[in-house]
Enzyme design. Structure first.
Site, mmCIF file in Angstrom:
data_model
loop_
_atom_site.group_PDB
_atom_site.id
_atom_site.type_symbol
_atom_site.label_atom_id
_atom_site.label_comp_id
_atom_site.label_asym_id
_atom_site.label_seq_id
_atom_site.Cartn_x
_atom_site.Cartn_y
_atom_site.Cartn_z
ATOM 1 N N CYS A 136 58.828 10.619 51.518
ATOM 2 C CA CYS A 136 57.717 9.763 51.778
ATOM 3 C C CYS A 136 56.468 10.565 50.808
ATOM 4 O O CYS A 136 55.926 11.451 51.157
ATOM 5 C CB CYS A 136 56.885 9.840 53.293
ATOM 6 S SG CYS A 136 55.549 8.994 53.242
ATOM 7 N N CYS A 139 52.994 10.431 52.178
ATOM 8 C CA CYS A 139 52.827 11.276 53.234
ATOM 9 C C CYS A 139 52.533 12.759 52.799
ATOM 10 O O CYS A 139 51.692 13.441 53.122
ATOM 11 C CB CYS A 139 53.850 11.203 54.277
ATOM 12 S SG CYS A 139 54.431 9.950 55.067
ATOM 13 N N ASP A 140 53.496 13.257 51.808
ATOM 14 C CA ASP A 140 53.429 14.551 51.542
ATOM 15 C C ASP A 140 53.241 14.946 49.984
ATOM 16 O O ASP A 140 53.094 16.076 49.650
ATOM 17 C CB ASP A 140 54.828 15.088 51.934
ATOM 18 C CG ASP A 140 55.589 14.740 53.205
ATOM 19 O OD1 ASP A 140 54.557 14.741 53.941
ATOM 20 O OD2 ASP A 140 56.693 14.628 53.288
#
Lengths: 312, 116
Positions: A136, A139-140
């Site tokens: 992701c 997200c990261d």
């Protein structure tokens, strides 16, 4: 295990197909129960930018798009549970849905479980998941500020992720096993014109190296067999998806790749009362807008099925 | 801002109080994103079952999240959410990125004992 009253409709999955089916069935007064699965909103929510969904000329993030789907679905009164179906058993003309923690009886079922991200399937991938390996980018990505990273894959997701990750990383190398890309030309152009992006084709990741976190990867050239080790702090994997149909294999027919088979031009499966829509039965298009349309079809096919059943 | 049914921790003082007054604590620090929401959902489900465990979540982007971010066991983490398990105030387990119900239950059972 808790037993509940008989449901009219259980919808498995909460991506564009499942929530569109929920909107239509809720609007028809069927009071659907949506079992959201492990990731509410489905695979689309990891997309940093959805540019092709009609009605959003300025583009929209996958997360926000699915949030809007969800709000619209709730407005019509659909109910939600964060459950993953483990097994479904046919009992006469009804179905027993087993989630491991709950058993739900229902008269009809719409399978819209979509597809799950494929993994590299090398032992070191699990070891470093969350410690440099990610699925992701949104997200990261911020953990990789000023670092060098790899993005593995050649479809729209991989190319979009690579472009998105240049906001943080000092260098993004796209590693792709083929010498051609499935990503659409517009996405490819964005990536090609980005000075932070480099390309390694046709290469595959053989091994991920590191101690506590990722420090590099061993790559292999698919044509020459040559290997090389390159330093990197992160590896984002976007190599496609497999249909999430395992829980339904004893209930409905699937093809050899696990896609649920439906009658041409409809969403009816091999089992009456069970309908499938979206990526779980779509090996070709795999688009959110197609899944949403398919969800609408499933709801209408289901309504017709219930109408006929009630007339019997 | 987290939109969950779990009690949120918003200050470092709250972290300390939770750890001082509870034997078994699970704190999930993340955002309303695709890797974190499933873990929050699992916690909501398990909160009813594991009544001997205190479940809390925390927004990754608030200053008080430094407490979890700076836990040595999270030093190598590069994926949200950061989930940390405490027994008598000491870290006994920590995970990075998405976890499913079975994975969370395995840690709860191992570190805190099975559901009552």
């Amino acid at each position: 295990m808790e037993n509940v009253d008989m449901e009219n409709v259980v919808i498995a999955g909460s991506g564009p197909a499942g929530l569109t089916a929920a909107i239509y069935t809720a609007r028809s007064g069927l009071n659907p129960l949506v079992l959201e699965g492990l990731v509410p909103g489905g695979q689309l929510i990891v997309s940093p930018e959805v540019e092709y969904y009609p009605g959003f000329p300025e583009s929209i993030s996958g997360m926000e798009l699915m949030d809007r789907f969800r709000k619209q679905t709730e407005q019509f009164g659909a109910r939600f549970k964060m459950e993953v179906i483990e097994k479904v058993k046919r009992v006469n003309d009804t179905f027993e849905v087993d989630t491991g923690t709950e058993r739900i009886e229902t008269g009809t079922l719409i399978i819209a479980t979509g597809a799950e991200a494929r993994r590299l399937d090398i032992p070191s991938e699990s070891k470093f998941y969350g410690k440099g390996v990610s699925g992701c980018a949104t997200c990261d990505g911020a953990f990789f500020r000023d670092k060098e990273i790899l993005v593995v894959g050649g479809g729209n997701t991989a190319i979009q992720d690579a472009v998105f990750l240049t906001r943080f990383a000092s260098k993004v190398t796209i590693v792709h096993r083929r010498d051609y890309f499935r990503a659409v030309p517009a996405e490819m152009e964005k990536a090609k014109s980005n000075p932070k992006i480099e390309w390694l084709i046709p290469w595959v990741v053989e091994e991920i190296i590191g101690d506590n976190t990722v420090t590099g990867a061993v790559l292999k050239n698919r044509e020459t067999g040559e290997t090389q080790q390159i330093p990197c702090s992160g590896i984002f994997v976007a190599i496609g998806h497999d249909p999430q149909s395992e829980a339904f294999k004893e209930l409905v027919e699937t093809d050899k790749n696990g896609f649920i088979l439906v009658e041409a031009g409809s969403t009816r499966t091999s089992t009456p009362g069970v309908f499938a829509c979206g990526d779980v039965c779509d090996p070709v298009y795999k688009q959110a807008v197609v899944a949403a349309g398919h969800g609408c079809m499933a709801a209408m096919d289901l309504e017709q099925y219930i109408y006929i059943q009630r007339r019997k | 801002m987290l939109n969950t049914n779990i009690k949120h921790i918003e200050t470092e003082q709250e972290v300390k109080e939770v750890l001082e007054s509870n034997e078994n604590v699970m704190i999930c620090c993340g955002r309303m994103g695709p890797m974190c929401v499933p873990v929050f959902g699992v916690m909501e489900d398990l909160e009813q079952i594991y009544q001997h465990v205190t479940f809390r979540d925390q927004d990754f982007d608030i200053p008080a999240a430094d407490f979890i971010r700076n836990v040595p066991e999270c030093a190598s983490f590069m994926g949200l959410p950061f989930t940390v398990y405490f027994k008598n105030g000491k870290v006994v387990a920590a995970t990075s990125s998405i976890q499913n119900k079975d994975q969370v239950m395995a840690i709860l059972d191992r570190e805190f004992g099975k559901q009552l």
